[in-house]
Scaffold this active site. Structure first.
Site, PDB file in Angstrom:
ATOM      1  N   GLY A 472       0.816  -1.232   0.000  1.00 44.42           N
ATOM      2  CA  GLY A 472       0.000   0.000   0.000  1.00 44.42           C
ATOM      3  C   GLY A 472       0.839   1.267   0.000  1.00 44.42           C
ATOM      4  O   GLY A 472       0.334   2.374   0.192  1.00 44.42           O
ATOM      5  N   SER A 541      12.633  -1.209  -1.738  1.00 42.73           N
ATOM      6  CA  SER A 541      13.951  -1.063  -1.084  1.00 42.73           C
ATOM      7  C   SER A 541      14.185  -2.096   0.034  1.00 42.73           C
ATOM      8  O   SER A 541      14.144  -1.733   1.209  1.00 42.73           O
ATOM      9  CB  SER A 541      14.153   0.369  -0.568  1.00 42.73           C
ATOM     10  OG  SER A 541      13.036   0.816   0.163  1.00 42.73           O
TER      11      SER A 541
END
Lengths: 629, 324
Positions: A472, A541
């Site tokens: 999200g 990441s």
């Protein structure tokens, strides 16, 4: 009394027809009282029969009372005006005198030679075509001669007559005259004076002023008067591209809209294409309107009113230019500046510049050096005082049209006005526009992250959102940006997918390429933060080391790490892009959470549990965090 | 005409190609340059000042100034009114001419009289030229400028008129009290005029600064500009007093014993209050004849004005006090 009385007597109308076609020559005389300057001007007026009997009577009585020539006429008294000056025996300002001959009308600007009056000489020289520089034959080329010549050159005068005066006191010696001439010419090589004529004379005796001197038969050049009558002042301005600063918009009714001004350079005729600077809009000249009817052509020097074929926006201060060669526009330039104010010039202080019909606030960004008017040596300085000349860089508050002074003096010159006293405190000649690239140094000094941020009324930051695909991040980032935008904040979102379409399209998904992917994004985020923005980074990441690397690029408190936490079950069940399914099938290699690890942050600034919290609530929470810190 | 010009210069300069080239370059004549400069000055004032006015004194210089103003703003009407300070002692011909010219130019005409001075019966015969000029002209001018709050006033003065005028700027700044400080004037460079001023301060602007008396007459001749008939010689009733010929323009002149107006063919070189303006005996009744007479004359223009004769510096003192 007049120089050609016979013609006037016989046929005044013929005389008037002749004099109607006289041209005008404006010249300046430079020298000190001791050089016999006032005597020379008095002599020119006297010899051209411009002195009336009543003036002559007053002159004769004054000569006896306060004159310096015993019982002879003191011509200097003819030209000294104000009461205080008369008593002191010096001229303290620019005075204008008039005389005419068969060919020309002359306007003489008479300026003093004292050092503290550079201002007055520059003023007188600004409207002169020719300069007469007096040299005392006994003294030769002096400091003041160099000063006068330098200012003459600086003000763009191309024709100089060197009047070697008081030849009577050195026995009309040819060798002495030749030595002075050679001395002067050697010195003048360093100046921008194109034509030099040296004349030996005695103003007191009238030798070589209007009458050829019998005592100096070795001299075969012109007398001063012959020189003045015949010197050809090239009308170069007419050959330049057309320029007319707009003084006044002439609008008598809705059907007529004309632009009034004095043509600064070039020529114009109906049909010619023009460009209005600084807007750059083009049109054609429709009519050249004057009180005496429309003109087929107009040239530099004339005051006219132009109408254009198109209705374009033109106002006072704009410049109508030849379309193919318009004036330059700039807000940064280098110029020579002559300081005329009692208070010194300080770099950084705002002044009002008037150039053409344009007024714009300017300041000196850099005083490069001053020039010693006596030696022409350059010196470093922090300010300019009255009568000093400097070379300065200027910054104007907005773009304005101009030409280089050398090319078109009328559009390359300016005055500076003090904002508080309204006094005219400086006069300048524009050397060139400064290229903006050469201002990087100046920009870097003064504009930085905090000034940019101050302008945006915000604290620049990078909000780094990490988490599994489908957690999200992008949805939340999108909502946060909307909320910040509504608060008037300047933002930008770097989205993982979008960046991989452009900047990082060359990168795959190996560990090395993932590291490079993050490095690049972190650097871009840093530049944007430096630009003052609030940057939202929405990237999976997965590795702690890269997130740490990114954080190290930023200042303390500038990098905010937000962990959007969702279980693998949750994201696999959401699977908005169908990626988990493909990864499970083995269609995508190195997929985070499936066959590539995700390292959970240990010290996130904020953790969002997206299993329990809605995207809206999460966004609220992030905005609140930003506003608090 | 070009022939005349070339003929004169050719023997002096062998570079005839250069000369012909220059002739083709449309070198402006001295009058064209003066005209363009005056127009430029007027437009600057109108563009930068809030409430300008033209002081119209009816004489030949005012005639030229008005003509130039019409040229400057054509096809618009004059963007400022004309103002005349009426000392009540002007020649009747001047008043008639003034009204006619204002009408012809389609200009608004403001006439101001110092009513206080009228009440006190101030006049040149009873109070002398100095006091009359101070009250009916200088004071009246200040009253008018204050009343209408003009911040710029055009005047027709020229630098060649008088020695202290030679140093007067084109834009002359006056304090709130209308005083002129010769030591505190702005340098004027190129054609860049600094019109900025504080509230209450004003500028006197002299667009004819660089014109000479001959230029003015020559321009009037060339442009066919109407001037007051008093400039032309005609039979007029005059009385000789203190060596000056005074034209008896109405019944306010008390004749001394032995004085008797005699008809003489006279004209005026300058125009002002009739008791203060000396006539000259002349037969010049056309413009060329006037110019001829002016060019061959042996006395300067202001000699006919009684005001200048006190001392050499008198004009300068009057200027500091607010005289135009």
């Amino acid at each position: 009394m007049h120089s050609d009385s016979a013609l006037i007597e016989e046929d005044v109308e013929e005389y008037l027809r002749a004099h109607e076609h006289k041209t005008l020559l404006r010249f300046i005389t430079c020298g000190s009282v001791d050089d016999g300057k006032s005597t020379l001007i008095g002599r020119l007026l006297y010899d051209s029969k411009m002195i009336f009997e009543d003036q002559l009577a007053a002159l004769e009585s004054d000569s006896k009372k306060v004159g310096t020539q015993g019982d002879s006429i003191d011509f200097a008294l003819l030209v000294d005006g104000l009461a205080a000056e008369r008593e002191q025996g010096i001229t303290i300002d620019v005075a204008y005198r008039f005389f005419s001959t068969e060919n020309r009308k002359f306007i003489v600007a008479d300026t003093p030679g004292h050092e503290q009056y550079t201002r007055n000489m520059a003023t007188g020289a600004s409207t002169a075509d020719v300069a007469i520089i007096l040299i005392d034959a006994r003294k030769g080329v002096l400091t003041q001669t160099r000063r006068h010549s330098f200012i003459t050159s600086l003000m763009g005068i191309k024709h100089v007559a060197i009047a070697v005066n008081k030849m009577d006191l050195i026995g009309y010696d040819e060798a002495a005259f030749t030595a002075i001439e050679e001395d002067y010419r050697a010195f003048a090589k360093g100046l921008d004076i194109e034509h030099i004529t040296c004349i030996p004379m005695s103003a007191l005796g009238g030798d070589n002023v209007t009458q050829r001197s019998a005592k100096m038969d070795w001299y075969d050049g012109p007398t001063l008067m012959t020189y003045l009558e015949t010197v050809e002042v090239e009308n170069l301005t007419q050959e330049r591209p057309f320029r007319m600063p707009i003084q006044w918009v002439n609008r008598p009714n809705l059907d007529f809209r004309g632009f009034s001004g004095q043509i600064a350079a070039g020529r114009i005729e109906p049909g010619m294409e023009i460009k209005v600077m600084p807007s750059g809009k083009t049109s054609r000249v429709s009519k050249i309107v004057t009180f005496d009817g429309d003109l087929p052509e107009a040239v530099a020097g004339q005051s006219v009113t132009l109408t254009l074929e198109d209705e374009i926006d033109v106002s006072r201060g704009d410049m109508i230019c030849a379309s193919e060669h318009p004036a330059e526009i700039t807000d940064q330039f280098e110029a020579h500046l002559i300081w005329m104010g009692d208070e010194k010039m300080l770099p950084g202080r705002p002044y009002i510049m008037k150039t053409g019909a344009h007024q714009v606030p300017v300041s000196v960004t850099k005083l490069k050096h001053t020039i010693n008017v006596n030696t022409m040596e350059e010196h470093a300085a922090r300010s300019l005082v009255l009568n000093e000349i400097g070379v300065c860089n200027f910054s104007a508050e907005r773009d304005f049209p101009f030409d280089i002074f050398r090319d078109v003096p009328a559009t390359g010159s300016f005055i500076l006005i003090d904002r508080i006293t309204n006094a005219t405190v400086g006069a300048g000649t524009i050397n060139f526009a400064l290229r903006r690239a050469s201002n990087i140094h100046w920009q870097a000094l003064d504009v930085n992250k905090s000034t940019r941020a101050a302008l945006m009324h915000q604290t620049p930051r990078t909000i780094w959102m990490t988490g599994l695909s489908g957690a999200g991040k992008s949805t939340i980032a999108n909502l946060v940006e909307k909320k910040l935008h509504a608060l008037g904040k300047h933002t930008y979102t770097l989205d993982g997918d979008n960046v991989r379409h452009g900047l990082n399209r060359d990168l795959g998904f190996t560990d090395a390429q993932r590291v490079e992917n993050i490095r690049r994004v972190a650097e871009v985020a840093k530049l944007m933060t430096d630009a003052g923005l609030i940057v939202l980074v929405s990237f999976i990441s997965p590795f702690r080391a890269e997130r740490r690397m990114a954080r190290r690029l930023f200042e303390e408190g500038e990098f905010i790490e937000i962990f959007v936490d969702a279980s693998l079950e949750t994201v696999e069940s959401r699977d908005p892009k169908g990626l988990y399914k493909k990864a499970r099938k083995g269609e995508i290699a190195n997929f985070t959470g499936i066959d590539s690890p995700y390292e959970r942050p240990e010290y996130a600034d904020l953790t969002i549990d997206s299993n329990k919290m809605s995207a809206e609530e999460a966004a609220e929470k992030i905005v609140a965090l930003l506003m608090d810190t | 005409m070009l022939f005349y010009y070339l003929q004169y210069i050719l023997p002096l300069d062998p570079r005839s190609e250069q000369l012909l080239y220059m002739a083709a370059m449309n070198t402006l004549t001295h009058l064209q340059r003066l005209e363009a400069e005056s127009i430029h000055i007027m437009r600057e004032v109108v563009a930068e000042c809030r409430n300008p006015v033209m002081l119209y004194s009816i004489g030949k210089d005012s005639a030229v100034m008005l003509h130039l103003a019409r040229k400057a703003f054509h096809p618009s009407k004059l963007p400022f009114p004309l103002a005349h300070v009426d000392t009540t002692w002007k020649f009747r011909d001047m008043i008639t001419f003034r009204d006619k010219m204002a009408q012809e130019a389609g200009a608004e005409l403001l006439v101001h009289i110092n009513e206080e001075g009228v009440k006190q019966g101030i006049g040149p015969f009873t109070h002398g030229s100095a006091l009359h000029t101070e009250i009916m002209k200088t004071q009246a001018l200040k009253q008018m400028l204050d009343h209408y709050q003009f911040d710029a006033a055009f005047g027709g003065a020229r630098r060649d008129e008088e020695k202290s005028r030679a140093k007067e700027r084109i834009f002359s700044f006056r304090s709130k009290a209308h005083r002129w400080d010769p030591k505190n004037q702005r340098p004027e460079l190129w054609n860049l005029y600094n019109c900025r001023k504080h509230d209450g301060e004003s500028i006197r602007v002299f667009p004819l600064s660089n014109w000479t008396e001959l230029d003015v007459w020559q321009y009037i001749y060339l442009e066919n500009i109407p001037v007051v008939p008093l400039y032309f010689a005609a039979e007029r009733p005059v009385v000789e007093r203190d060596g000056t010929l005074i034209m008896v323009d109405d019944d306010r002149m008390k004749l001394e014993p032995g004085e008797k107006p005699a008809m003489k063919k006279v004209r005026f070189r300058t125009l002002g209050c009739w008791p203060l303006t000396g006539a000259i005996e002349s037969s010049a009744d056309t413009l060329p004849a006037i110019i001829r007479e002016m060019l061959l004359t042996k006395t300067s223009e202001r000699q006919g004005r009684v005001i200048d004769n006190d001392s050499n510096a008198s004009m300068e003192q009057k200027k500091q006090e607010g005289y135009f």
